[in-house]
Every structure is written in structure tokens, then in C-alpha cells.
Enzyme design. Structure first.
Site: not given
Ligand code: UT7
Length: 319
Positions: A113, A246, A276
Site C-alpha cells: 500500500c 492511502h 482499499n
Molecule cells: O492498507 C493496510 C491494509 N489493512 C488495513 O488497513 C486494515 C486495518 N484494520 C482495519 O481496518 C480494522 O481492524 C478492520 C476493519 C479489519 C476490523 O475492524 P475492527 O474495529 O478492528 O474490528 P473489531 O475488532 O471491532 O471486530 C472484530 C470482530 C470479530 O468478531 P469477534 O471475534 O469479536 O466475535 C470478527 O470476527 O468482527 C468480526 N468481523 C466481521 N463481522 C462482520 C470481522 N470481519 C467482519 C465482517 N463482517 N466483514
């Protein structure tokens, strides 16, 4: 001698994949995706479209905007983590597709990225050093080819696209300076599981990510790169007219805008429409804002990004 951006272009494949479409593919919802990331939709390349094809369309638009003859291009750098092939480089394929016969260097930069910021920095050094007068710098990706479409943690985040700039030698600074960093000790937090020439894994390469850890790291290093960029240049936050970040996650972007004291109206946002697109996201955002008439000649832009590796970097640019 300095380098200056004299034209921008971008391209998005026609197919749009909405959050509602994803609800039918994995256990997710529009509300979850939009509230966590700010993404509503992303574009997906057609089966017969590869990264060099997306790069070609974006490059043609940048060439037209700069008003140059493609034969003037004496350097091509493509930032991509989804090259058409292991080799030849996407830059060589692009050179051929554009019919450029200059024999100037063409190579890819692999910084995920941060790829566009890395590529822009390299092209700027070539021009400052007198080795190039007219460079084509591209960020292009077909992330859909390395996404695991059964993994809701990652498949909702990425999209395909390309952005390009023409960078020409100039007596006045356009690219003011760039700051690049990397730390390979974080290699497992965001990676592609296979696909290279390493040992120990067969099958299709797929993105694996510890989203929470990436998020924390990104906010921290972007905070420090804003400070580094301002202090090296003896600039105040108020000297920055636009943040062109980005486009990974609206919450990461908001954190950087806050650090800069910039209202969100001064931040170029395309993450909602593009998702992204890795190395393509910054030049895609730049071209979108230029064509919408938001960014004007003479304004000062801060571009920044973080990617797998980890890599991160910034470019301070006067348009
Ligand atoms: O260019 C660099 C590339 N990557 C990034 O920039 C990614 C950086 N990270 C992020 O953008 C965020 O961490 C995410 C968008 C990936 C996740 O957001 P978050 O606020 O950190 O998520 P969270 O910790 O609040 O939620 C995680 C939960 C998990 O469930 P449990 O274990 O808490 O029950 C996941 O299984 O959300 C669940 N989950 C989803 N639920 C519905 C993960 N993906 C999804 C989904 N739909 N697509």
C-alpha cells in the site's frame, strides 16, 4: 533540478461489488463494513483484465492530461503487489502496451500500500539526479486476485484500480520531499500466504491479516510521519492544503487528519467508492480530486500510506 506532477489519470474496472453483494457471499452486513471501514463499494477487474491493463488506461489519461507525447517518457515505475507475472515486470509490459520505444528504464516497486509513495520517491530521485526528464509513475492493483473470498476479515476491504502521474523535470519544486520507512519484523501481520518462490506452501496466494494490529500500527506510524514531514520542512500544519491519504479505512484517515488539524473537507476521500486498492489508492484519490476541481495548481498536498512489510512513507507535493 526538481520534479513536478504535470498530469494525473486513473482507471476503475466497470464491475462494482457493493456491500450488499458481499452480504450474499460471506457472513457480514453493510452496517458492519461501513461503520468499521467507511467502505460502501469497490471495483473488480474483469476476468480478462490484468494489472497492466488497468495501468494502461490510467497512464493514457495521465499522458493526455500532461499534454505530452508518450515517446517523451524516459522512465516507468509501477507500484504494485499484484503484477501480471513474476517477470517481466508490469512496468515492462506497460512500456510495450504504450508503444514506448525510448529504451529508458522500466521497473516495479513492491511496497504494497506504500507502493505509490515509494515509486514517486524513486522517480523524483531519478529526475533530481538528471537521469530522467519525464517519468510515468503508476500505482495499479488487481487485489481481487489475491483476496480470500471466503474470509470476511479481509475480503470486504479490498478493490481493484489504477492511478498514474506524469512527473517532469522542473526548475521549481513540485515534489518537495519524500520520507520512506520499512520494518520487516512485522512481516506476519499483513502478508500473502504463498505465491512467491519461497518453500513450504502450495495453492493460490491469499491475503492474511491481523486487522486490529495493523490498525494500531498504522495510526502510530502515520502520526510520526506527519511530524517528521512537517519538522524536516520547517512547516506548520496550516501549510498543508490537502491530505491525500492511502485509502484503507476512514478511521485511520480521520486520525491522521486530526493530527494535522485538518477538517475532513480538506481530506481527499475515495475509500467509500474504491475500497482499499493498495498502491493504486493514492494516485486514484489524487486524480479524482484534481478532476473534481477540488485540488488546484499551487496547493500543497501531503500523501501518506502504510502497507505490508511493514512499509510506510509520505510525499510532500506542491501541485
Ligand atoms: O492498507 C493496510 C491494509 N489493512 C488495513 O488497513 C486494515 C486495518 N484494520 C482495519 O481496518 C480494522 O481492524 C478492520 C476493519 C479489519 C476490523 O475492524 P475492527 O474495529 O478492528 O474490528 P473489531 O475488532 O471491532 O471486530 C472484530 C470482530 C470479530 O468478531 P469477534 O471475534 O469479536 O466475535 C470478527 O470476527 O468482527 C468480526 N468481523 C466481521 N463481522 C462482520 C470481522 N470481519 C467482519 C465482517 N463482517 N466483514
Amino acid at each position: 533540478m526538481f520534479s513536478r506532477i504535470t498530469g494525473t489519470g486513473s482507471y476503475l474496472p466497470h464491475k462494482v461489488l457493493t456491500n450488499q453483494d458481499l452480504e450474499r457471499m460471506v457472513e457480514t452486513s453493510h452496517d458492519w463494513i461501513f461503520s468499521r471501514t467507511g467502505i460502501s463499494q469497490r471495483h473488480i477487474a474483469a476476468v480478462d483484465e490484468s494489472t497492466s491493463d488497468l495501468a494502461l488506461h490510467a497512464s493514457r489519461r495521465a499522458i493526455e492530461a500532461a499534454g505530452i507525447d508518450p515517446q517523451e517518457i524516459d522512465l516507468i515505475i509501477v507500484g504494485t503487489t499484484t503484477p501480471d507475472r513474476v517477470f517481466p515486470s508490469t512496468a515492462c509490459l506497460l512500456q510495450h502496451k504504450l508503444g514506448i520505444r525510448s529504451g529508458g528504464p522500466a521497473f516495479d516497486v513492491q511496497a504494497v500500500c506504500s507502493g505509490f509513495v515509494y515509486a514517486l520517491s524513486a522517480a523524483d530521485q531519478f529526475i533530481r539526479g538528471g537521469q530522467s526528464k519525464c517519468a510515468l509513475v503508476v500505482g495499479a492493483e488487481t487485489m481481487s486476485r489475491i483476496v480470500d473470498w471466503t474470509d470476511r476479515n479481509t475480503c470486504v476491504l479490498f478493490g481493484d484500480g489504477a492511478g498514474a502521474v506524469i512527473l517532469q523535470a522542473s526548475e521549481t519544486p513540485g515534489v518537495i520531499n519524500t520520507h520512506l520507512h520499512a520494518d520487516g519484523s512485522y512481516q506476519d501481520l499483513l502478508a500473502v500466504d504463498g505465491g512467491g518462490c519461497g518453500t513450504g506452501r502450495s495453492g493460490d496466494p491469499r491475503i492474511v491479516m491481523d486487522g486490529g494490529a495493523v490498525f494500531k500500527f498504522a495510526v502510530g506510524v502515520l502520526d510520526s510521519i506527519v511530524e517528521e514531514t512537517l519538522s524536516v520542512n520547517g512547516m506548520q500544519k496550516s501549510d498543508i492544503d490537502w491530505l491525500v491519504p492511502h485509502q484503507a479505512n476512514i478511521r485511520i484517515i480521520q486520525a491522521t487528519a486530526k493530527k494535522l488539524g485538518l477538517p475532513m473537507e480538506r481530506v481527499v476521500l475515495t475509500v467509500d467508492r474504491h475500497g482499499n486498492t493498495s498502491a493504486a489508492s493514492i494516485p486514484l484519490a489524487l486524480d479524482t480530486a484534481v478532476r473534481e476541481g477540488k485540488i488546484k495548481p499551487g496547493e500543497t498536498l501531503l500523501m501518506e500510506g502504510v502497507g505490508g512489510g511493514f512499509t510506510w512513507g509520505s510525499a510532500l507535493v506542491r501541485l
